[in-house]
Enzyme design. Structure first.
Site, short mmCIF file in Angstrom:
data_model
loop_
_atom_site.label_atom_id
_atom_site.label_comp_id
_atom_site.label_asym_id
_atom_site.label_seq_id
_atom_site.Cartn_x
_atom_site.Cartn_y
_atom_site.Cartn_z
CG ASP A 227 19.09 -11.25 -69.64
OD1 ASP A 227 19.30 -12.08 -70.24
OD2 ASP A 227 18.25 -11.41 -68.66
CG ASP B 201 12.95 -17.26 -64.43
OD1 ASP B 201 14.31 -17.32 -64.46
OD2 ASP B 201 12.19 -18.21 -64.97
C1 BGC Z 1 17.80 -12.34 -60.21
C2 BGC Z 1 18.75 -12.28 -59.07
C3 BGC Z 1 19.00 -13.66 -58.88
C4 BGC Z 1 18.97 -14.57 -60.13
C5 BGC Z 1 19.24 -16.09 -59.71
C6 BGC Z 1 17.88 -13.00 -61.41
O1 BGC Z 1 16.68 -13.09 -62.27
O2 BGC Z 1 17.51 -10.87 -60.46
O3 BGC Z 1 18.54 -11.63 -58.11
O4 BGC Z 1 19.97 -13.96 -57.88
O5 BGC Z 1 18.12 -14.34 -60.67
O6 BGC Z 1 18.32 -16.69 -59.26
#
Ligand code: BGC
Length: 460
Positions: free
Chosen positions: A175, A399
């Site tokens: 992203d 998410d």
């Molecule tokens: C989060 C992370 C997390 C990752 C995997 C991301 O959206 O910001 O903190 O480790 O997702 O779940």
């Protein structure tokens, strides 16, 4: 002290596919060109073309235990990526193990077999500039901290000689770069935060720095995030993204040879392959590209996008043997809503909407999507140009929170995670399609996990 390159490898840092083990040893010194590691760090095996070929992949015991405890024993032994999502994650946070602990554990899991260990490098300054759910801990101008407090310590651990026989796969900064193409400069989707990250150069320079540092380690395989078809599959974004990725791969002293490949669909829900329609179909003379769902995109699924984007990346200057990964952790879309036949030809919208596996309200929806299921299991060399299907987003990890939740992780509240939100230009002002009662991004979301299991396709 940098090592000299071997003339035999013509400057390429990865050995050809199928190289013999003895020859690989002989080529070991050639794996550390440029600002390479010190002599003591020389690795035992040269890089192979596809790190997943012929290798086992590390199972994260922390994720595995959560999955097993929540009705997921059928998938608890699958390999998932470990997210280095903040500086503290290097040593481990909230009782989960850190980088060194995972690598040590991988050595014992390997028990003599060739083993891949997978990490997401995810902590750029001003992270996730077009969304709020995963804004990180570093401010937009914190590039020096990114280098010295995040990338340098990670590289120092990964290059330890005891890990030299592991194949360490990294996904570089999801992203980030695609946002600099699509969400800047007066476009209706632009954000002030993305404009700022374009202007200050910290995404491009941060990605270049990560590639250079990690690419200098002979057994690290860097895959840059390449968004997904519902983001850069439009003509305006496709070529421009490849060009920007090549620029980033040459920033901060890096070269394109630090790149093993790219990953599509990380943490997204795009279908691997739609079987009931293709981009070339027409309905009563009208192209499916004119349907509301496709909306002039050039691709309808991740496999066709990844293969075509690979070709584009090679023409933008990347090595001809780059490979793609596709995150299939949550793009299965099985269950009772999965279409079993083509849609009716009464209109182009009826045809596409009736046939598509992807049940999202809009292709731009990305947060905790209702109705999603586990997708293809991780697999090496599944299709031409594809190094592997992987599970980058560990199923069960949210998410983003569906309401404001105070936290010390730098996570904001993004209304795309609120099921009552009616959207913004990035999702065509549609409902978000998110599940209710979601915890912060990265935290365990049991209701989502159970839905993913129930809607898995292929079935579990
Ligand atoms: C989060 C992370 C997390 C990752 C995997 C991301 O959206 O910001 O903190 O480790 O997702 O779940």
């Amino acid at each position: 002290m940098p090592l000299k390159s071997s003339p035999g490898l013509t400057g390429r840092r990865r050995a050809r596919r199928g190289i013999a083990a003895a020859a690989a040893l002989a080529f070991a010194a050639a794996t550390a060109l440029g600002a390479g590691p010190a002599a003591a760090d020389v690795t035992a095996a040269a890089r192979v073309d596809n790190p997943y070929a012929g290798a086992s992949v590390y199972v994260n015991p922390d994720w595995s235990a959560k999955a097993r405890a929540d009705g997921g024993s059928a998938i608890a032994n699958q390999p998932t990526f470990i997210w280095m999502d903040r500086i503290a994650a290097i040593n481990g946070v909230n009782g989960t193990r850190g980088l060194r602990s995972h690598l040590d554990n991988a050595l014992s899991q390997a028990a003599g077999r060739t083993m891949v260990v997978q990490f997401v490098i995810y902590n750029l300054p001003g992270r996730d500039c077009a969304a709020l759910a995963s804004n990180g801990e570093l401010g937009p101008d914190d590039l020096p901290r990114y280098k010295t407090e995040y990338i340098d310590p990670i590289a120092a651990i990964m290059r330890e000689s005891k890990y030299a026989n592991l194949r360490i796969v990294t996904i570089i900064e999801i992203d980030s770069l695609p946002n600099l193409v699509t969400n800047v400069g007066g476009r209706p989707t632009a954000t002030a935060a993305c404009d700022r990250m374009l202007q200050n150069g910290n995404y491009v320079n941060g990605v270049g720095y990560a590639l250079a540092k990690l690419g200098a380690i002979g057994n690290v395989y860097n895959y840059i995030d390449a968004a997904h078809h519902g983001w850069i599959g439009w003509d305006d974004n496709f070529g421009a993204s490849a060009t920007l990725f090549a620029q980033a791969a040459r920033a901060s002293g890096s070269t394109v040879d630090n790149v093993t490949g790219f990953i599509a669909n990380t943490a997204n829900y795009g279908v691997l392959k739609e079987d009931h329609f293709t981009i070339n179909d027409t309905v009563n003379g009208t192209s499916v590209r004119q349907s509301k769902w496709v909306d002039w995109n050039r691709y309808v699924d991740e496999l066709s996008f990844a293969q075509a984007f690979r070709t584009q990346l090679i023409s933008a200057g990347f090595p001809s043997n780059i490979g793609m990964l596709i995150d299939t952790s949550r793009n299965g879309w099985g269950g009772s809503q999965r279409p079993t036949a083509k849609g009716p030809t009464t209109s182009v919208d009826a045809y596409v909407d009736g046939g598509r596996y992807d049940r999202r309200i809009h292709l731009g929806n990305w947060c905790n999507q209702s109705g999603a299921g586990i997708g293809e299991r991780p697999k090496a060399s599944p299709a031409s140009g594809i190094d592997a299907y992987v599970w980058a987003k560990p199923p069960g990890e949210s998410d983003g929170a569906s309401r404001e939740i105070p936290n010390d992780e730098g996570k904001g509240f993004d209304r795309m995670c609120d099921p009552t939100y009616t959207g913004n230009p990035r999702n065509g002002n549609n409902l978000s399609g998110a599940l209710a009662n979601a915890p912060l991004s990265g935290h365990w979301f049991s209701a989502q996990f159970r839905q993913l299991i129930a809607n898995a396709y292929p079935r579990l």
